[in-house]
Design a protein around this motif. Sequence first.
Motif, PDB file in Angstrom:
ATOM      1  N   GLY A  11      28.231  30.977 -17.160  1.00 19.59           N
ATOM      2  CA  GLY A  11      29.150  31.981 -16.636  1.00 19.59           C
ATOM      3  C   GLY A  11      28.545  32.777 -15.506  1.00 19.59           C
ATOM      4  N   GLY A  12      29.221  32.770 -14.350  1.00 15.96           N
ATOM      5  CA  GLY A  12      28.696  33.451 -13.166  1.00 15.96           C
ATOM      6  C   GLY A  12      29.396  34.749 -12.848  1.00 15.96           C
ATOM      7  N   ALA A  31      18.560  28.799 -14.926  1.00 16.99           N
ATOM      8  CA  ALA A  31      19.693  28.084 -14.343  1.00 16.99           C
ATOM      9  C   ALA A  31      20.975  28.780 -14.769  1.00 16.99           C
ATOM     10  CB  ALA A  31      19.717  26.629 -14.798  1.00 16.99           C
ATOM     11  N   LEU A  32      21.996  28.638 -13.949  1.00 16.19           N
ATOM     12  CA  LEU A  32      23.306  29.235 -14.239  1.00 16.19           C
ATOM     13  C   LEU A  32      24.392  28.258 -13.839  1.00 16.19           C
ATOM     14  CD1 LEU A  32      24.513  32.843 -13.562  1.00 16.19           C
ATOM     15  CD2 LEU A  32      25.812  30.937 -12.611  1.00 16.19           C
ATOM     16  N   ARG A  99      26.212  34.631  -4.716  1.00 16.36           N
ATOM     17  CA  ARG A  99      25.488  33.354  -4.673  1.00 16.36           C
ATOM     18  C   ARG A  99      24.126  33.521  -4.009  1.00 16.36           C
ATOM     19  NH1 ARG A  99      27.072  28.295  -5.541  1.00 16.36           N
ATOM     20  NH2 ARG A  99      29.249  28.981  -5.722  1.00 16.36           N
ATOM     21  N   LYS A 100      24.086  34.279  -2.921  1.00 15.55           N
ATOM     22  CA  LYS A 100      22.823  34.500  -2.217  1.00 15.55           C
ATOM     23  C   LYS A 100      21.836  35.239  -3.108  1.00 15.55           C
ATOM     24  CE  LYS A 100      20.968  36.435   2.075  1.00 15.55           C
ATOM     25  NZ  LYS A 100      21.292  37.169   3.341  1.00 15.55           N
ATOM     26  N   VAL A 107      17.162  31.268  -8.905  1.00 14.43           N
ATOM     27  CA  VAL A 107      17.997  30.708  -9.972  1.00 14.43           C
ATOM     28  C   VAL A 107      18.652  29.417  -9.484  1.00 14.43           C
ATOM     29  CG1 VAL A 107      20.010  31.112 -11.447  1.00 14.43           C
ATOM     30  CG2 VAL A 107      18.443  32.998 -10.918  1.00 14.43           C
ATOM     31  N   THR A 108      18.603  28.384 -10.295  1.00 15.64           N
ATOM     32  CA  THR A 108      19.298  27.130  -9.988  1.00 15.64           C
ATOM     33  C   THR A 108      20.757  27.265 -10.396  1.00 15.64           C
ATOM     34  OG1 THR A 108      17.291  25.828 -10.360  1.00 15.64           O
ATOM     35  CG2 THR A 108      19.393  24.648 -10.435  1.00 15.64           C
ATOM     36  N   VAL A 109      21.679  27.046  -9.459  1.00 15.91           N
ATOM     37  CA  VAL A 109      23.103  27.229  -9.729  1.00 15.91           C
ATOM     38  C   VAL A 109      23.798  25.882  -9.801  1.00 15.91           C
ATOM     39  CG1 VAL A 109      25.271  28.204  -8.879  1.00 15.91           C
ATOM     40  CG2 VAL A 109      23.141  29.498  -8.629  1.00 15.91           C
ATOM     41  N   TYR A 110      24.526  25.667 -10.881  1.00 12.83           N
ATOM     42  CA  TYR A 110      25.354  24.464 -11.050  1.00 12.83           C
ATOM     43  C   TYR A 110      26.815  24.860 -10.908  1.00 12.83           C
ATOM     44  CZ  TYR A 110      21.202  22.205 -13.067  1.00 12.83           C
ATOM     45  OH  TYR A 110      19.948  21.677 -13.272  1.00 12.83           O
TER      46      TYR A 110
END
Length: 450
Positions: A11-12, A31-32, A99-100, A107-110
């Motif tokens: 959850g972002g 990670a997120l 996001r930035k 953080v690795t974002v999926y």
Amino acid sequence: MSFDYDLFVIGGGSGGVRAARIASTHGAKVALAEEYRMGGTCVIRGCVPKKLMVFASTAPGAVEEARAYGWEAAVGAFDWTGFRARLDAELDRLEAIYRKGQQGAGVTVYDQRATVAGPHEVRLADGTTVSTKHILVATGGRPFVPEFEGCKHVMTSNEIFKMEHLPERILIVGGGYIACEFACILNGLGVKITQYNRSPLLRGFDSEARDLIVDQMAAGGIDIHTHVVISKIEKDGADLVVTCGDGRVDRFDAVLYATGRVPNTDGLGLAEAGVTLGERGEVIVDQWSQTNIPSIYAVGDVTDRINLTPVAIREGHAFADTVFGAHARPSDHELVASAVFTQPEFGTCGITEEEAEERGNTEVYVSSFKPMRSGFAGSDARVLMKLIVCRESRKVLGCHIVAPEAGEMIQMVAIAMKMGATKEQFDATCAVHPTMGEELVTMRNPVRHY
């Protein structure tokens, strides 16, 4: 045991991104995953776009007031298309900032859906399974629409910001703060508003404050009906024909359902992983935001504690500090102030008068008056200031403000309340004159005792 990540956040939204960023700054490998847009409900389809619509909706009233103050002023037609384009651009800008922030923290974002596959496993929508020492569920909530004939024809707060054009007549179903806020917003934008609810509006808030708000909503042109339940909605050409349980039938261009929200846990794999869920699907957590599965935590609206963005942010930060920062601290849910962006605005912190009556040993101070600004302009609008005080400790236990910019005022009052300020300390504070807020420090005699 070696894991792919120290923390995987599902959850972002506000709580998730704060937890991910802070955990990463504490040295965790994080990670997120977010299946829709970074920023969550608040940024993308909640607080931020709603508040911008509030600003837009107050322009006609401001022009009317300007005329009363001697200006030659007029307001033309509202350009929904132009406003929406600017709104979309602003949300894109904010999402990019979120996001930035994640990328800057490492953080690795999926950009895909993720579900819980076990106490230490997360499965991504592309079929990949990753291992993680800790899992944080921060999936928020979603609007609830009950099942009834024709429910497919309604929209929710998720869709309202994406309307192609403003309807001429809209029915708003619900009586909570979201329903009332959108009733005021759309009314200010020139839409004819009818509002149905099965019970009085703004139930759960201080009754004296909510009664004033509802009276002024009605005086502003909102057609309010309580104790109404919809039985079916049928489409007839461009119209939606609404039939109620009491036999009334009416036609609208659109119907907005704002009948509450539910935690977003469907299909997440939590129950299968052994996580205890509540009756509404909420994730049950302790003061540390930890579930019954030691490696799985949850913050924000998905826990259905206090469903406010700043609360989710603080829960996420406290979680990260506790688990990764060697600074254990529980989430603090005492004396959380909030604002309802109706017209008039409502700021509230602490207990209501109804709760004070039940508690006993309390006294209530109230001031209700016409504010100088609107009074000069010939408006019948009134302001309400209320303090609830413990008779023994003299601490201010509750504050309720109905007034323009009430949200700004309650933020300041909440600081004093959090510090344990007493009524006598309020009284000892010199008033700022002439302001509405000075009433908070000049109310000398209680109007009611319990």
